[in-house]
Scaffold this active site. Structure first.
Site, short mmCIF file in Angstrom:
data_model
loop_
_atom_site.label_atom_id
_atom_site.label_comp_id
_atom_site.label_asym_id
_atom_site.label_seq_id
_atom_site.Cartn_x
_atom_site.Cartn_y
_atom_site.Cartn_z
N GLU A 86 0.87 -1.17 0.00
CA GLU A 86 0.00 0.00 0.00
C GLU A 86 0.90 1.20 0.00
OE1 GLU A 86 -2.72 0.19 3.22
OE2 GLU A 86 -4.13 -1.11 2.23
N ASP A 92 -5.11 9.55 10.40
CA ASP A 92 -3.82 9.01 10.82
C ASP A 92 -3.36 9.52 12.18
OD1 ASP A 92 -2.83 7.23 8.71
OD2 ASP A 92 -3.12 9.00 7.45
N TYR A 130 -11.20 -3.79 2.95
CA TYR A 130 -10.32 -3.34 4.03
C TYR A 130 -11.17 -3.10 5.27
CZ TYR A 130 -6.55 -0.48 6.18
OH TYR A 130 -5.57 0.03 7.01
#
Ligand SMILES: Cc1ncc(COP(=O)(O)O)c(C=O)c1O
Lengths: 403, 274
Positions: free
Chosen positions: B49, B60, B174
């Site tokens: 990725e 994040d 995912y």
């Protein structure tokens, strides 16, 4: 509560034409759907509306006055200038309008904790205030740079029982505070409401905040008609995220004769990084930031640009999506006012009317002052979104002749 | 069949799950990313990725935030990331999924993005803040080039939502193992395995799980329930630690080997209930 009955926008996905919508980490989709559902139910519920109206009246101090600036108008020798005095609200700015509304929703959702971002600290103070009023726990995220320049509000938040978390990433201003609040919310959504402080972010925040703020325009329109007769010719409001401006503009949108001017932060100049003028400055283009599609200040590679404004509340790289729509429609005109002109407007309003505006609001005042001399016979209505107490430190830095 | 499908097909025959390694492109420098990707591959990474750094990485935690800042300071743009993919392709068939926030891709244009990454040899993409409701134009551009579109499922997703997200996904689904942002955690979340079990019922796609997995024991715990495990912050932490050091490649290879060893599971993933 002031529901816009005939509003067809946003659509069911929260879009205003190509703008708005919901662009979020997948884990936040369900929490946002919950807020959407609870809000749309509450909006139809007379008991909710009555409770909010009572709080607005008894706690916040609504209705706020509509004030005719006779001396200032005479001095400028053109248009007559009127102020909608949101600066007289409890906590000193319009932010309390959407905080009370959202606090009632938090209660409905059974949550006990709120988080918020703040730039100027006014939304943080209003959030801390409703947290104290309702007995919620409250954490406010604030850029380190904004904590420095709005230190009085930092102390006010703490006095009200809130925790203020310094955000030390990026430009250490409002953009970074929103990013951090979003991050925290992805971890705490089960117990915590994100009390977003402007008409931006993912659906349903833009429509919800707009609706709660529309009390400004609804009152102003009625007051103006009653006392002055007819409608104002031009409305002015500063545009950070866009909540006070939409609050004033929205209830006038159907009045075709009324022109509207949104005033962004022109900062120190036209180059990207020197301003926060998403519509009128260099580098603004449609993009996605903080969960919504709107105009965003960005570089060629799609990285979000740094911004500058003397006013922490306008110092933000994006803008509420409904503004992007209104701009494309040509319904609202957007312009920018530079730091120096806003500071000059603070002095003018203080000297001629005995009113010290917040630096944010001073941007709208400055534009009205600029246009008034060439508009005799017209009536200008300016949203005075907040008072200047929080900015005394910045005024002192910039007005050494007074010390 | 593209490289991602081939990889999962190959692993189904053998005795291990996919190690999906996340690398922020351009950290410490765009010139080094291809070399680091190859080191991860040597250590056992099955899919890469490749993260496009973004100024405001909302999903994040601190490790990847700092990696993004370093990469941006080193001048990394989407254009550079595409060059990096080309460079990886010169010597490797490692499947590459471009991982980006929406705005840089929006700015580039969906059509140009799909055309360029396909031509460079990428196999798919995941756009963190593009939800399926707004993905039509993107899906068209990606489908036209047989590029995989990976979307996210989370613990808050209803079964119906998982089905919808899976329907828009190709390559793999995912699954976000935990609430919160990316980053290293002490233990895996209680939400991880129930989510994998629900996802298993919602789709036939391979399932990959990420967010918060940083140690071999985390990976061992989820491996019976998924076809792949995604590791990001633990990798970027090593990049941060070794920076410009010549040892960096070897350290990444070692980490990948360690992580991959947690993914040896004899029987195919069945959700552990069948
Ligand atoms: C007094 C005042 N006016 C205006 C703003 C700008 O926000 P908005 O555009 O959402 O009204 C702020 C934000 O902090 C503020 O404190």
């Amino acid at each position: 509560m002031h529901v816009i009955e005939n509003a067809t926008l946003p659509d069911s996905l929260g879009r205003f034409g190509p703008y708005g919508g919901r662009y979020v980490p997948e884990i936040l989709v369900a929490p946002l759907e919950q807020i959407e559902q609870v809000y749309f139910e509450a909006r139809q519920d007379p008991a909710f509306q009555a409770e909010l109206e009572e709080l607005n009246r008894q706690y916040a101090g609504r209705p706020t006055p509509l004030y005719h600036c006779k001396r200032l108008s005479e001095h400028l020798g053109g248009a007559q200038i009127y102020l909608k005095r949101e600066d007289l609200l409890h906590t000193g700015a319009h932010k309390i309008n959407h905080c009370l509304g959202q606090a009632l929703l938090v209660k409905r959702m059974g949550k006990k904790r709120i988080i918020a971002e703040t730039g100027a600290g006014q939304h943080g103070v209003a959030s801390a205030t409703v947290a104290a009023l309702f007995g919620f726990e409250c954490t406010v995220y604030m850029g380190e740079e904004d904590m420095r320049r709005q230190e009085l509000n930092v102390f006010r938040m703490r006095l009200l029982g809130a925790r203020v978390e310094a955000v030390k990433t990026g430009s250490r201003t409002l953009k970074d505070a929103v990013t951090q609040a979003m991050r925290e919310w992805t971890a705490n959504f089960e117990t915590t409401h994100y009390l977003l402080g402007s008409a931006l972010g993912p659906h349903p925040f833009p429509v919800m905040v707009r609706d709660f703020q529309s009390v400004i325009g609804t009152e102003a329109r009625a007051q103006f008609g009653e006392r002055e007769g007819g409608l104002p010719d031009v409305l002015f409001a500063c545009v950070g995220g866009g909540s006070n401006s939409l609050g004033l503009f929205h209830p006038f949108l159907d009045a075709e004769s009324v022109r509207m001017v949104g005033v962004e932060a022109g900062g120190r100049g036209d180059a990207l990084g020197e301003h926060a003028a998403r519509f009128s400055g260099e580098g603004g283009a449609p993009g996605v930031l903080h969960g919504t599609r709107s105009y965003v200040l960005q570089d060629e590679a799609g990285q979000i640009a740094l911004t500058h404004s003397v006013s922490a509340g306008l110092d933000y790289a994006s803008v509420g999506p409904e503004h992007a729509y209104l701009r494309d429609q040509g319904r609202v005109e957007y312009t920018a006012c530079q730091d120096a002109d806003a500071l000059a407007a603070v002095r003018t309003l203080a000297r001629y009317e005995g009113i010290i505006p917040a630096l944010e609001s001073a941007h709208a005042v400055a534009e009205a002052i600029r246009r008034a001399p060439s508009a005799p016979g017209q009536r200008f209505l300016v949203n005075l979104s907040g008072r200047g107490d929080k900015d005394i430190g910045i005024f002192r830095e910039n007005m050494p002749d007074l010390d | 069949m593209n490289r991602i499908d081939q990889t999962f097909a190959r692993l189904r025959e053998g005795d291990s799950r996919a190690l999906i390694a996340y690398l922020t492109a351009g950290d410490p420098h765009p010139d080094r990313t291809a070399e680091l990707a190859l080191a991860l591959e040597r250590g056992g990474a099955d899919i890469l990725e490749l993260g496009v750094p973004f100024s405001d990485p909302m999903a994040d935690g601190p490790v990847i935030q700092k990696a993004s800042e370093r990469a941006l300071r080193a001048g990394t743009t989407l254009e550079k990331v595409i060059e990096i993919i080309r460079e990886i392709r010169r010597s490797s068939e490692l499947p590459v999924v471009v991982f980006s926030y929406l705005n840089p891709v929006l700015r580039y244009g969906f059509e140009a993005f799909a055309a360029k990454i396909a031509e460079a040899g990428a196999d798919g993409a995941l756009l963190t803040d593009l939800n399926i409701e707004a993905a039509e134009e993107y899906l068209e551009a990606m489908r036209a080039r047989d590029l995989a579109t990976v979307f996210l499922g989370a613990q808050t997703s209803t079964d119906e939502r998982l089905r919808q997200v899976a329907q828009a996904s190709t390559g793999f689904l995912y699954l976000v193992s935990t609430a919160g942002v990316t980053g290293m955690r002490e233990t895996i979340s209680d939400a991880a395995i129930p989510l994998l079990e629900r996802a298993r019922k919602a789709t036939d796609l391979p399932l990959a799980i990420g967010f918060g997995l940083s140690r071999r024991e985390h990976i061992e715990a989820v491996a019976p329930y998924a076809e792949g495990a995604i590791v990001g912050s633990a990798i970027m932490r090593v990049v941060e630690q070794y920076g410009e050091s010549p040892e960096l490649g070897a350290k990444l290879e070692e980490l990948a080997r360690e992580l991959k060893s947690g993914l040896k599971v004899p029987q195919p993933a069945t959700g552990g209930v069948a």
